[in-house]
Design a protein around this motif. Structure first.
Motif, PDB file in Angstrom:
ATOM      1  N   LEU A 225      -7.098  -1.069  -1.923  1.00 47.29           N
ATOM      2  CA  LEU A 225      -6.167   0.166  -1.762  1.00 47.29           C
ATOM      3  C   LEU A 225      -5.179   0.224  -2.880  1.00 47.29           C
ATOM      4  O   LEU A 225      -5.070   1.376  -3.482  1.00 47.29           O
ATOM      5  CB  LEU A 225      -5.694   0.389  -0.438  1.00 47.29           C
ATOM      6  N   MET A 226      -4.299  -0.744  -3.117  1.00 49.20           N
ATOM      7  CA  MET A 226      -3.318  -0.768  -3.836  1.00 49.20           C
ATOM      8  C   MET A 226      -3.882  -0.585  -5.415  1.00 49.20           C
ATOM      9  O   MET A 226      -3.410   0.208  -6.116  1.00 49.20           O
ATOM     10  CB  MET A 226      -2.386  -2.299  -4.083  1.00 49.20           C
ATOM     11  N   GLU A 227      -4.878  -1.305  -5.740  1.00 47.86           N
ATOM     12  CA  GLU A 227      -5.661  -1.072  -7.234  1.00 47.86           C
ATOM     13  C   GLU A 227      -6.135   0.270  -7.137  1.00 47.86           C
ATOM     14  O   GLU A 227      -6.254   1.095  -8.294  1.00 47.86           O
ATOM     15  CB  GLU A 227      -6.681  -2.307  -7.204  1.00 47.86           C
ATOM     16  N   ALA A 228      -6.609   0.838  -6.276  1.00 47.73           N
ATOM     17  CA  ALA A 228      -7.296   2.350  -6.296  1.00 47.73           C
ATOM     18  C   ALA A 228      -5.896   3.259  -6.684  1.00 47.73           C
ATOM     19  O   ALA A 228      -6.300   4.235  -7.312  1.00 47.73           O
ATOM     20  CB  ALA A 228      -7.756   2.862  -4.974  1.00 47.73           C
ATOM     21  N   PHE A 229      -4.854   3.055  -6.129  1.00 50.09           N
ATOM     22  CA  PHE A 229      -3.694   3.760  -6.388  1.00 50.09           C
ATOM     23  C   PHE A 229      -3.051   3.643  -7.781  1.00 50.09           C
ATOM     24  O   PHE A 229      -2.163   4.259  -8.428  1.00 50.09           O
ATOM     25  CB  PHE A 229      -2.584   3.529  -5.540  1.00 50.09           C
ATOM     26  N   GLY A 230      -3.819   2.585  -8.479  1.00 48.69           N
ATOM     27  CA  GLY A 230      -3.226   2.100  -9.789  1.00 48.69           C
ATOM     28  C   GLY A 230      -2.365   1.231 -10.070  1.00 48.69           C
ATOM     29  O   GLY A 230      -1.586   1.014 -11.054  1.00 48.69           O
ATOM     30  N   ALA A 231      -2.016   0.419  -8.739  1.00 49.48           N
ATOM     31  CA  ALA A 231      -1.092  -0.655  -8.698  1.00 49.48           C
ATOM     32  C   ALA A 231      -1.769  -2.023  -9.439  1.00 49.48           C
ATOM     33  O   ALA A 231      -3.034  -2.019  -9.279  1.00 49.48           O
ATOM     34  CB  ALA A 231      -0.464  -0.784  -7.650  1.00 49.48           C
ATOM     35  N   ARG A 232      -0.871  -2.769  -9.890  1.00 47.43           N
ATOM     36  CA  ARG A 232      -1.540  -4.156 -10.177  1.00 47.43           C
ATOM     37  C   ARG A 232      -1.114  -5.191  -9.103  1.00 47.43           C
ATOM     38  O   ARG A 232      -0.202  -4.882  -8.608  1.00 47.43           O
ATOM     39  CB  ARG A 232      -0.853  -4.647 -11.366  1.00 47.43           C
ATOM     40  N   VAL A 233      -2.160  -5.896  -8.859  1.00 43.59           N
ATOM     41  CA  VAL A 233      -1.730  -6.817  -7.526  1.00 43.59           C
ATOM     42  C   VAL A 233      -1.738  -8.495  -8.105  1.00 43.59           C
ATOM     43  O   VAL A 233      -2.827  -8.835  -8.709  1.00 43.59           O
ATOM     44  CB  VAL A 233      -2.840  -6.911  -6.523  1.00 43.59           C
ATOM     45  N   LEU A 234      -0.681  -9.084  -7.870  1.00 43.12           N
ATOM     46  CA  LEU A 234      -0.707 -10.529  -8.350  1.00 43.12           C
ATOM     47  C   LEU A 234      -0.650 -11.243  -6.994  1.00 43.12           C
ATOM     48  O   LEU A 234       0.138 -11.228  -5.972  1.00 43.12           O
ATOM     49  CB  LEU A 234       0.630 -10.837  -9.247  1.00 43.12           C
ATOM     50  N   VAL A 235      -1.419 -12.307  -6.951  1.00 39.53           N
ATOM     51  CA  VAL A 235      -1.785 -13.354  -5.916  1.00 39.53           C
ATOM     52  C   VAL A 235      -1.165 -14.480  -6.166  1.00 39.53           C
ATOM     53  O   VAL A 235      -1.735 -15.364  -7.132  1.00 39.53           O
ATOM     54  CB  VAL A 235      -3.364 -13.398  -5.336  1.00 39.53           C
ATOM     55  N   ILE A 236       0.038 -15.045  -5.235  1.00 44.01           N
ATOM     56  CA  ILE A 236       0.619 -16.257  -5.229  1.00 44.01           C
ATOM     57  C   ILE A 236      -0.153 -17.162  -4.422  1.00 44.01           C
ATOM     58  O   ILE A 236      -0.506 -17.107  -3.225  1.00 44.01           O
ATOM     59  CB  ILE A 236       1.730 -16.087  -5.204  1.00 44.01           C
ATOM     60  N   SER A 237      -0.670 -18.346  -4.950  1.00 46.49           N
ATOM     61  CA  SER A 237      -1.597 -19.295  -4.290  1.00 46.49           C
ATOM     62  C   SER A 237      -0.898 -20.672  -3.882  1.00 46.49           C
ATOM     63  O   SER A 237      -1.183 -21.541  -3.030  1.00 46.49           O
ATOM     64  CB  SER A 237      -2.701 -19.499  -5.075  1.00 46.49           C
TER      65      SER A 237
ATOM     66  N   VAL B   7       0.869  -1.159  -0.002  1.00 41.45           N
ATOM     67  CA  VAL B   7      -0.015  -0.032   0.109  1.00 41.45           C
ATOM     68  C   VAL B   7       0.886   1.286   0.086  1.00 41.45           C
ATOM     69  O   VAL B   7       0.565   2.240  -0.761  1.00 41.45           O
ATOM     70  CB  VAL B   7      -1.063  -0.060   1.353  1.00 41.45           C
ATOM     71  N   ALA B   8       1.878   1.374   0.802  1.00 43.26           N
ATOM     72  CA  ALA B   8       2.895   2.478   0.835  1.00 43.26           C
ATOM     73  C   ALA B   8       3.593   2.592  -0.237  1.00 43.26           C
ATOM     74  O   ALA B   8       3.499   3.892  -0.791  1.00 43.26           O
ATOM     75  CB  ALA B   8       3.702   2.217   2.074  1.00 43.26           C
ATOM     76  N   LEU B   9       4.036   1.637  -1.058  1.00 41.03           N
ATOM     77  CA  LEU B   9       4.573   1.742  -2.341  1.00 41.03           C
ATOM     78  C   LEU B   9       3.755   2.121  -3.345  1.00 41.03           C
ATOM     79  O   LEU B   9       4.035   3.031  -4.374  1.00 41.03           O
ATOM     80  CB  LEU B   9       5.622   0.524  -2.774  1.00 41.03           C
ATOM     81  N   SER B  10       2.545   1.713  -3.392  1.00 40.96           N
ATOM     82  CA  SER B  10       1.470   2.107  -4.243  1.00 40.96           C
ATOM     83  C   SER B  10       1.110   3.527  -4.251  1.00 40.96           C
ATOM     84  O   SER B  10       0.922   4.222  -5.178  1.00 40.96           O
ATOM     85  CB  SER B  10       0.074   1.320  -3.983  1.00 40.96           C
ATOM     86  N   MET B  11       1.155   4.191  -3.025  1.00 39.82           N
ATOM     87  CA  MET B  11       0.917   5.572  -2.929  1.00 39.82           C
ATOM     88  C   MET B  11       1.954   6.395  -3.491  1.00 39.82           C
ATOM     89  O   MET B  11       1.923   7.272  -4.111  1.00 39.82           O
ATOM     90  CB  MET B  11       0.484   5.885  -1.530  1.00 39.82           C
ATOM     91  N   ILE B  12       3.266   5.998  -2.925  1.00 42.42           N
ATOM     92  CA  ILE B  12       4.613   6.701  -3.440  1.00 42.42           C
ATOM     93  C   ILE B  12       4.762   6.445  -5.027  1.00 42.42           C
ATOM     94  O   ILE B  12       4.799   7.592  -5.607  1.00 42.42           O
ATOM     95  CB  ILE B  12       5.793   6.233  -2.676  1.00 42.42           C
ATOM     96  N   ALA B  13       4.439   5.472  -5.552  1.00 39.71           N
ATOM     97  CA  ALA B  13       4.848   5.416  -7.069  1.00 39.71           C
ATOM     98  C   ALA B  13       3.751   6.144  -7.799  1.00 39.71           C
ATOM     99  O   ALA B  13       4.062   6.854  -8.569  1.00 39.71           O
ATOM    100  CB  ALA B  13       4.497   3.760  -7.354  1.00 39.71           C
ATOM    101  N   ALA B  14       2.241   6.171  -7.391  1.00 39.55           N
ATOM    102  CA  ALA B  14       1.552   7.049  -7.841  1.00 39.55           C
ATOM    103  C   ALA B  14       1.727   8.569  -7.920  1.00 39.55           C
ATOM    104  O   ALA B  14       1.579   9.338  -8.994  1.00 39.55           O
ATOM    105  CB  ALA B  14      -0.190   6.996  -7.384  1.00 39.55           C
ATOM    106  N   ASN B  15       2.255   8.887  -6.652  1.00 38.76           N
ATOM    107  CA  ASN B  15       2.828  10.343  -6.579  1.00 38.76           C
ATOM    108  C   ASN B  15       3.826  10.726  -7.273  1.00 38.76           C
ATOM    109  O   ASN B  15       4.177  11.852  -7.957  1.00 38.76           O
ATOM    110  CB  ASN B  15       2.778  10.559  -5.180  1.00 38.76           C
ATOM    111  N   ARG B  16       4.838   9.910  -7.640  1.00 39.43           N
ATOM    112  CA  ARG B  16       6.110  10.043  -8.112  1.00 39.43           C
ATOM    113  C   ARG B  16       6.148   9.493  -9.607  1.00 39.43           C
ATOM    114  O   ARG B  16       7.263   9.626 -10.336  1.00 39.43           O
ATOM    115  CB  ARG B  16       7.381   9.634  -7.454  1.00 39.43           C
ATOM    116  N   GLY B  17       4.977   9.017 -10.289  1.00 45.63           N
ATOM    117  CA  GLY B  17       5.116   8.612 -11.354  1.00 45.63           C
ATOM    118  C   GLY B  17       5.651   7.365 -12.438  1.00 45.63           C
ATOM    119  O   GLY B  17       6.148   7.222 -13.119  1.00 45.63           O
ATOM    120  N   TYR B  18       5.546   6.154 -11.045  1.00 42.79           N
ATOM    121  CA  TYR B  18       5.834   4.852 -11.344  1.00 42.79           C
ATOM    122  C   TYR B  18       4.836   4.048 -11.569  1.00 42.79           C
ATOM    123  O   TYR B  18       3.969   4.210 -10.823  1.00 42.79           O
ATOM    124  CB  TYR B  18       7.112   4.518 -10.284  1.00 42.79           C
TER     125      TYR B  18
END
Length: 337
Positions: free
Chosen positions: A102-114, A74-85
């Motif tokens: 939350l991560m997806e709301a910031f524009g991140a992709r989430v991959l779930v390993i099962s 979540v923290a990296l999602s927020m920072i990446a969205a703000n800094r353009g990554y």
């Protein structure tokens, strides 16, 4: 008036909760989740990203990738969205649904390993996937919270000094063990001070970090299926292992007092209470525990009666599952008008 230009600039770092009214034990809890990322992981995430930028490892168009059980993601999602990554979080099925959203709301992709690695569990499988991805595509940049010294340095520079400023007579500090970045940063900081401070690591039963057997764990955050490379045992005075059922009990006890904290916090508080109960004269010590997270992301797990019943049964004393809508009957309220 406070005006910010970046979301990570909103961070309250000097709030401590006195838990004596809740547990009748002299223990102060440092609330590390009072920021827009909602957890202590914001410190490490920001330190690692800024260092990577300074070192030329991050460039426009790059995509950050990280293995995380939720909070760092979540923290990296927020920072990446703000800094353009871009950002890809590789997690597993224990990650709370709220954290994924939350991560997806910031524009991140989430991959779930099962599918876990046979020897190193889900964490090992996550790490292997990230490594293969980086080997295949150079656009991906892995900060690697599990080996990055900036992880612990963030807490050496910030968390430790913040505690010392408020509690100059500190005797014992309780810190949860995940990647052990927070633990190692605080331990190194207090080792360099003249006043001795006892550093107590708190971990979940089932974690292998301190040599215990790998067992099934349901609560994300603390613990590891692979021994953390950042961990230096010589900097830790004591280790307390906590069963997850006890984590649940502590979380619900604090919630009934109006404090909604996350699973990692429940584990740390439980470990602190265990240690203090086992040490005569502890009522005269100045004791502080670190609260890594808030509880809102655990509403679908720790605070969901159906989830609790599925994983831990019904004998814990927590609230029973809510009735289905069809079972709810309207109540008539007499009007006084």
């Amino acid at each position: 008036m406070t005006i910010v230009s970046a979301p990570y600039e909103i961070n309250v770092d000097d709030v401590f909760v006195d838990l004596r009214p809740v547990f009748s034990v002299p223990l102060y809890l440092k609330a590390e989740g009072l920021n827009l990322a909602g957890s202590v992981k914001l410190k490490a995430a920001l330190e690692m990203v800024l260092a990577a930028e300074r070192d030329g490892l991050l460039s426009p168009g790059d995509v950050l990738v990280e293995s995380s059980s939720g909070n760092l993601g979540v923290a990296l999602s927020m920072i990446a969205a703000n800094r353009g990554y871009g950002f890809l979080c590789v997690t597993d099925s224990r990650c709370n649904p709220a954290s994924r959203r939350l991560m997806e709301a910031f524009g991140a992709r989430v991959l779930v390993i099962s599918r876990p690695d046979k020897e190193r569990g889900l964490l090992g499988a996550r790490l292997d996937y990230v490594q293969r991805l980086c080997d295949f595509d150079s656009r991906y940049v892995w900060l690697n919270q599990y080996t990055n010294p900036r992880n612990w340095l963030a807490h050496y520079r910030n968390t430790g000094p913040a505690i010392a400023a408020q509690f100059p007579e500190l005797d014992v500090l309780f810190v949860g063990a995940g990647t052990t970045g927070t633990l190692m940063g605080c331990a190194r900081y207090f080792r360099e001070r003249e006043r001795p401070v006892r550093i107590v690591a708190v971990d979940s039963i089932g974690s292998v970090s301190f040599g215990g057997p790998a067992l099934t764990r349901y609560i994300p955050g603390l613990g590891a299926g692979v021994r953390p490379q950042l961990l230096d045992d010589s900097l830790v005075d004591d280790v307390v292992m906590v069963p997850e059922r006890e984590t649940l009990e502590r979380c619900h006890t604090m919630a009934r007092a109006g404090f909604l904290f996350g699973g990692s916090t429940g584990t740390v508080v439980s470990g602190a209470l265990r240690w203090l109960a086992d040490h005569p004269g502890s009522e005269h010590l100045t004791a502080v525990a670190l609260s890594p997270d808030q509880g809102d992301r655990y509403l679908d797990s720790l605070y969901d009666p159906a989830w609790i019943e599925e994983h831990f049964g019904t004998e814990g004393g927590w609230p029973a599952a809510a009735p289905r809508p069809a079972d709810v009957r309207p109540q008539l309220v007499a009007s006084t008008s």
